[in-house]
Design an enzyme around this catalytic site. Structure first.
Site, PDB file in Angstrom:
ATOM      1  N   ASP A  43      54.305  41.647  50.317  1.00 23.76           N
ATOM      2  CA  ASP A  43      54.617  43.079  50.416  1.00 23.76           C
ATOM      3  C   ASP A  43      54.070  43.702  51.682  1.00 23.76           C
ATOM      4  O   ASP A  43      53.997  44.927  51.800  1.00 23.76           O
ATOM      5  CB  ASP A  43      54.083  43.835  49.187  1.00 23.76           C
ATOM      6  CG  ASP A  43      52.572  43.683  49.014  1.00 23.76           C
ATOM      7  OD1 ASP A  43      51.914  43.102  49.899  1.00 23.76           O
ATOM      8  OD2 ASP A  43      52.049  44.117  47.970  1.00 23.76           O
ATOM      9  N   TYR A  90      47.940  35.885  54.279  1.00 22.42           N
ATOM     10  CA  TYR A  90      48.897  36.543  55.158  1.00 22.42           C
ATOM     11  C   TYR A  90      49.490  35.436  56.020  1.00 22.42           C
ATOM     12  O   TYR A  90      48.741  34.707  56.685  1.00 22.42           O
ATOM     13  CB  TYR A  90      48.226  37.571  56.062  1.00 22.42           C
ATOM     14  CG  TYR A  90      47.859  38.867  55.350  1.00 22.42           C
ATOM     15  CD1 TYR A  90      48.846  39.691  54.828  1.00 22.42           C
ATOM     16  CD2 TYR A  90      46.532  39.260  55.238  1.00 22.42           C
ATOM     17  CE1 TYR A  90      48.518  40.886  54.184  1.00 22.42           C
ATOM     18  CE2 TYR A  90      46.197  40.453  54.608  1.00 22.42           C
ATOM     19  CZ  TYR A  90      47.196  41.254  54.077  1.00 22.42           C
ATOM     20  OH  TYR A  90      46.858  42.431  53.457  1.00 22.42           O
ATOM     21  N   HIS A 135      50.249  46.432  46.393  1.00 24.84           N
ATOM     22  CA  HIS A 135      49.178  46.368  47.384  1.00 24.84           C
ATOM     23  C   HIS A 135      48.244  47.575  47.227  1.00 24.84           C
ATOM     24  O   HIS A 135      47.787  48.160  48.225  1.00 24.84           O
ATOM     25  CB  HIS A 135      49.804  46.348  48.796  1.00 24.84           C
ATOM     26  CG  HIS A 135      48.999  45.554  49.797  1.00 24.84           C
ATOM     27  ND1 HIS A 135      49.441  44.378  50.333  1.00 24.84           N
ATOM     28  CD2 HIS A 135      47.811  45.785  50.373  1.00 24.84           C
ATOM     29  CE1 HIS A 135      48.555  43.929  51.213  1.00 24.84           C
ATOM     30  NE2 HIS A 135      47.556  44.761  51.243  1.00 24.84           N
TER      31      HIS A 135
END
Lengths: 504, 504, 504, 504
Positions: C274, C246, C365
């Site tokens: 995403d 991230y 995800h």
């Protein structure tokens, strides 16, 4: 002992006399207080001999009535077998054992919703399902094999969606149209269905009266519980009726039926072409199993003997050899318009056109004959573009039946090019549950629904209905979803809303 | 006895006086402590005479309030029939019998989930279903015929899937847009829905306050429980409201309503074009059956008398003759932009364009009018490519309503070309369950959802939404699976996982 | 009172000392026997302040552990707030009240099926659902909005059918392949999933060991419960790991993480694209509601204060501004191959290609971000033909994740052009239910299934897998059947077989 | 102690003798009163060693019989291991504990519906499900993985609809056809299925007798419970049988089997090509779990040891290297026509054509091998147009099996170009529930159904069946609806009819 049927003033037969003739060797039965010797008729009985033998030597009236028009015995049993009146006081009344199912049914009848609680045609069916005798319900509601086609008939209408026009002046709505030259108030007719007395002791004449009140046409079934003449007699002056015909092997009989109908004023001859053999309906068979012989529909599946009897029996009144070659003959024996009932693909519609008949009913016999036959409305969507392409769209009147329950269904059929739609079971259910008032209300509901829905799609009358008002893209898609992923479904923890004390 | 309504200082009427006028011949009712002689009005009552007669000679306030705006009597009942105040102490209180259903409802209200347990718009509906009065719930939740269209409205959004873009800078998300020139915080508006007081004693003004807080537009319904002016008065300075209009046969009344609305500051005139006749909603009818006369929606189905009364009644306020020819007149009486609400196919959108109106709402009236009308979102997907092809995409503002429950639905509609979406029932349910805080939270949830989902599809603002972000290939497919293979299903032994003591 | 964390030899803090700091004004907590002053950190806590305040003045270890890697406090809390050891004997033990749900769970654990009764990956999920803590289960199993996408991920594989070839010599089956240059035994990898300690006290290292045993690659999650180094340390020499990233707003932190991973031997950098904002998962939120503050995923929906705190919090570690412009920088700071995880349409795959990255994961995800995002496998079927047309099919390695449960799924993905598939939740469930042996068996089952199914489609190795082996015609069809005809369904009397005493 | 099997006149072995050899080190078992030393055979046993060890030192007859043809021991166990007769009086009878499941089953058997209550093939399955032993039912009814393909086999027929022709003379219906030169009464054959004695103590010879009565062909399975010769001996003069063949790694064994079959009069050699490895069937595995070793189908999933044993075992009798290269050899060793059973795409049908074989069976092994293999009937619709295009349609006889339950299915297959259809499980179920009379009735029902349905589609004989009689547009569509909208479904208040006391 040999009783002549023509002996007048004869002393009445006694119950004791009758009781002796209770076997295959000598089989007498009582119908409406009169005795008949049916021994020789046993093997020819379309429903098989067992069901008669069950009543050998006894009163068979109750069982006989819904299945046979009153003129049956006169027509089909030689007069020499009519044994004369029975002194009914001497006939032993059969003690009927209390039937818990029947008791429950009577209880349900007592608690029936009042007629005003039926808001649509399916509501009558819901009531009828609960108040009809199980075997009668099974006979009306059953269909062929897995009953896929019967249900698809309803589904198919659900695949057709509207493309309504707004801002049309819809103050005055005119639902009327003409069918085969007869003006009717709304574009449906009461189609032919067998054995009306299973649902109502008066039988098909109830439908005659309903049709008259709403100015729609009734198609008289060959296999009615009432006799043909009773049904015609029940009509008022000028009330239009049509004849549905199962073609008999013996064309003289057929000719007599047709010409009699024409003479009595019938305005259309609907020849059933989708039933060279009557269908197997397992729900019906299963419901009758306990009642061992009463296999109305003559299945050949349960044992060899009965099967053969039935096969023979059927061949005695429905002719499986009926073919396109017979059409000219029909055209020669009657001036009534001829319509082929049960056509199921565009090729046959075109052939019908060339054969010179006046119309077709796109129908699969309410799903009671061939399972996986397509719905009439789907066939209609296949047929009309081809007819228009070939300039044949006005050569025939196209009707459609099967699955119609809502006025929107009627509108859809007319948008796609039908002249009118046939409705059968719903009126049977309305009649079975509530008699004539039920039929009346069912028809009124259709009128109310149709008036409203005509407004809502923006049409004042049926001539304005056209294909651009419907979206049929999903109509011909016959798919089944992929089989359920049971393991996946079991582990999925479905999303739930906030926990609340539920209404129930 | 003849009481004038204009007698000042009159002594009050007693309950005993009133009680004598309890019949069709002379029918007085009490509303908010005042008596009215409605004898002559009975046959004209849009809801039929029976519901009034139920309260003849009695206090009808409780029943009257949710259905009628407070100015109804002043507007529609001649002053000569206003009989003056009633000494309410002399009116016999009706003992209400304990209603087990109502008792259960009060129990459920006591155990309601707290507002914070509602995480999405459907959660409010789940709560409302359990805490609203049955008849109010039935009125809000019901739809036409089989309610297929109402549910399809929701389904249709489920057939649209996203094609999101990643690696876009989505730090700052701007949800605002303009509708008919008014800037709003998020592209939805509160669409018009009737009878707000069925859900909340304050009625539509609750929605006014919610809309203000979130800077969205409220469309004021013709059939509101609050009066038009009450709803306008509840708005703050600069708060935008629109008017939804059922066109009256008497165009003077219509003109007066429109011009009054314009004077009071309404910024848009939404003419309902999908309701030349109000729809039949069977769930609603069924729920009211016991309450014999209270047929709010004037069905014509239950008996002939009421039907005729209702038909007349409706024609007194909704004009089924409304047509494209009337549009120029509307354009002549107001400067408000005119939007046609209830357009349902591309042909009519183009016609609207040529008629010079400013917009259309692609809508099927929440599924309450024509069953098997397609969803607004499906029509949108049909409309926009044609408009673009003809260069008309900017001539009209296109709105869509029906079935919107998630911010993803709003985004889908905007991707396909809508300027905004109308949301109706969800706010009614939020209001019915939790009042203004419910409406507030419902709107906030939509904002939260939308901000997140804008990020997730990679758009910073609504101008970036475009058709390439959605996959609509399944949208127009209206199919039903092949009817269930019941025998096959029954014999199949579904695969099961390892046996475990289940959580329950 | 001001305790320095760097005072050596300090006397231990007492429970009494701690208990005083139990408010927003001064909030101390105990983690693993050491005290921390988190007062100033409260508003920055990604999970909101409430969950911390619940443990103010108390031992928070049990709640802290699964959510935070052990190095969290060192990394994110200034050393001055580390107050030193606590004399745990003086800390009052909280009496836990007996929780009937927990009791039931312990009962279920006692009766767990033995590992050998799990025959496929879904069986582990079935067991996990019953033996995991409710909140842990909710966190793992939940997904965005209506969880449509999560379930579609599974469904999509069911829409792909095989066209196997027979009479191929399939004696020896080789499942191995390479991913980003690393040879693996079977073409799946353990994809990154957060908070492994919710399911197993050891956390992600269990997966490391499982991956090692079966020679597959593990992708290390940014939001692991174990620290990055713990997970790397758990790997054996030569065991390949990748890093899921991230991207932090503070690019220095990101750079440090990336370069540390590269130094520690990671062989691929998977940048999550995403999730510019973490999704709302209502099942998770609902499960935590009673536990008022413990909102791990920082929803903004439940109240304004927490919402703002959460928004701020998230922005502190995930950068919503991340965009294509950042790619060159990433390419400049590492030699690891860079793969974009979460690409969802062909346009972005092509863009990724031009941006010079080494691969993409077609992923939504696990359905946890945008509902109505299409499944990775559907996107794959969209992507590959375009890549082939443009000659780009070898420029990128294409991975896909989401919904993989059977080896046939892996084969389908490879037939369509994927290099490998990521599997996440199934291994979490296997680990939660049975620890390492569960993970081992789950992987072995996939190998066994795949070997068999390779034989059955007629391929010896993965290079032989190609699009002609699958039929994907139904894959992109997103339809819902027409809403149920409830009235019709209710009146239909389903066909039933012969009556039998049923097995149950 | 070393007993030679060739010692004549030997005194019998005692139970006590046997009981000593109850371990892996020395394992003797009794089969039909004779002892065998299977110690060395243990690791080679296709079903794994555990199932044998369970009976080490004991009588294994009951377990042995359904799984093994009587000549198994002679064929596969060296004569030196045949230890001679056992004095069964000295063998301790095992006290079987009362099994509540078995008790329930006996109860259900007592209450079985009579044969005449079975009206279709699915009815037999319904009865069999309730009266068969759980493990036998699981073995027959189970299929690969999620059993999707098995169920799709049935579904696929439901996607094919009829386009019947009316007004054809259908008085005389001729169902007969020829298959591989043999005239049969109706175009189905009894396809090969394993382990017939699981359902009926007499095994496959029951099917032989049924086939004879109805003049249809039986395909003899390699894995029959009866020996090949028993099954051939049970046939009457001139009764046609085919041989299904699993090809052995040892081609001498294969050659011997084939040539023996030809010598015994078999008229067709059906080489199974869809089973290079026997499928994993989890329902079967789960049902046998308690019975720890009895894993008939040699799964490799449950533990490593057994897996390896099984893999080896299978490779001993099914050859995974079988390939197109072997076809010439087969053509060289027999004059029987050669048909490839299990072909699954058009490419392989063409290849079969070029390879010179005489036919193919489009089959997926009843869904028992590769899940997500397409149904045979779907493949047929893919194959025939291509064959016709290439002028190959008469080079091969095309058969199809899987999912056939109704005569309409047979007709559909023939319309699409099949020469005949194979039916397997239904006859096993009929045999398991009712023995030969069940098989007889099942076949008769198919004949009755087919005669009727031939009439209803307007064909007199099978040569008239052609593709224009069916609508297959939905056949190849493999879709799953969008995942359920649970929240929406929960809040929807389904329309209900009038309240009635329900029938139940």
């Amino acid at each position: 002992m040999n009783h002549k049927s023509n002996n007048t003033q004869a002393e009445k037969l006694s119950g004791e006399d009758l009781a002796k003739h209770n076997s295959k060797e000598s089989c007498w039965v009582i119908i409406h207080g009169r005795a008949y010797d049916v021994t020789e008729f046993l093997p020819e009985h379309p429903g098989g001999p067992k069901i008669i033998l069950k009543y050998a030597g006894k009163d068979a009236t109750e069982e006989f009535d819904p299945i046979h028009p009153p003129d049956t015995l006169d027509k089909y049993l030689d007069k020499s077998k009519h044994l004369g009146e029975v002194d009914m006081g001497t006939v032993e009344k059969e003690e009927k054992e209390e039937d818990p199912e029947e008791k429950g049914r009577q209880e349900r009848i007592k608690n029936m919703p009042i007629l005003e609680q039926c808001y649509n045609l399916l509501d009558f069916e819901a009531v009828a399902k609960n108040v009809m005798k199980r075997t009668a319900w099974a006979y009306y509601s059953s269909a062929a094999d897995d009953e896929i086609t019967m249900r698809e008939n309803r589904n198919a209408y659900h695949k057709i969606w509207f493309r309504p026009r707004v801002l049309q002046d819809v103050t005055d709505i005119d639902l009327s149209t003409t069918m085969l030259g007869t003006k009717v108030d709304i574009p449906f007719y009461v189609t032919a269905t067998a054995l009306g007395k299973l649902g109502n002791p008066e039988g098909e004449v109830v439908l005659t009266r309903g049709a008259r009140k709403h100015n729609v046409i009734q198609m008289i079934p060959t296999l009615a519980s009432c006799s043909f003449d009773e049904i015609v007699d029940a009509a008022e002056d000028g009330q239009c009726q049509w004849l549905q015909l199962y073609v008999n092997k013996n064309r003289d009989i057929t000719k007599r039926i047709v010409q009699h109908a024409e003479k009595r004023g019938c305005k259309g001859l609907f020849i059933t072409v989708d039933a060279p053999q009557l269908g197997r309906r397992e729900k019906d068979m299963r419901s009758k199993f306990s009642d061992v012989g009463s296999n109305v529909q003559s299945s050949s599946g349960d044992n060899v003997d009965r099967s053969q009897g039935a096969a023979r029996a059927i061949s005695s009144f429905i002719d499986p050899s009926l073919s396109w070659k017979d059409i000219p003959w029909f055209l020669s024996i009657t001036k009534m318009p001829i319509i082929l009932k049960g056509v199921q693909c565009v090729e046959d519609v075109i052939r019908a056109c060339h054969a010179g008949v006046h119309g077709v009913v796109l129908s699969n016999h309410g799903g009671r004959q061939l399972d996986f036959a397509r719905s009439g409305i789907e066939v209609l969507a296949e047929v009309m573009p081809v007819l228009r392409e070939r300039g044949l769209e006005n050569k025939l009147e196209i009707f459609v039946d099967g699955g119609v329950r809502r006025a929107t269904d009627i509108i859809k059929a007319l948008c796609l090019g039908a002249k009118g739609v046939g409705i059968g079971r719903p009126f049977l259910y309305a009649m079975s549950a509530y008699g004539l008032p039920g039929v009346d209300r069912a028809m009124q509901l259709l009128k109310d629904e149709m008036e409203m829905n005509m407004r809502l799609i923006g049409c004042q009358n049926v001539t304005q209905l056209n294909p651009s008002l419907v979206d049929t893209r999903g109509l011909s898609m016959h798919t089944a979803p992929i089989p359920t992923d049971n393991l996946g479904l079991n582990v999925y923890d479905p999303l739930a809303g906030p926990k609340i004390l539920s209404r129930l």
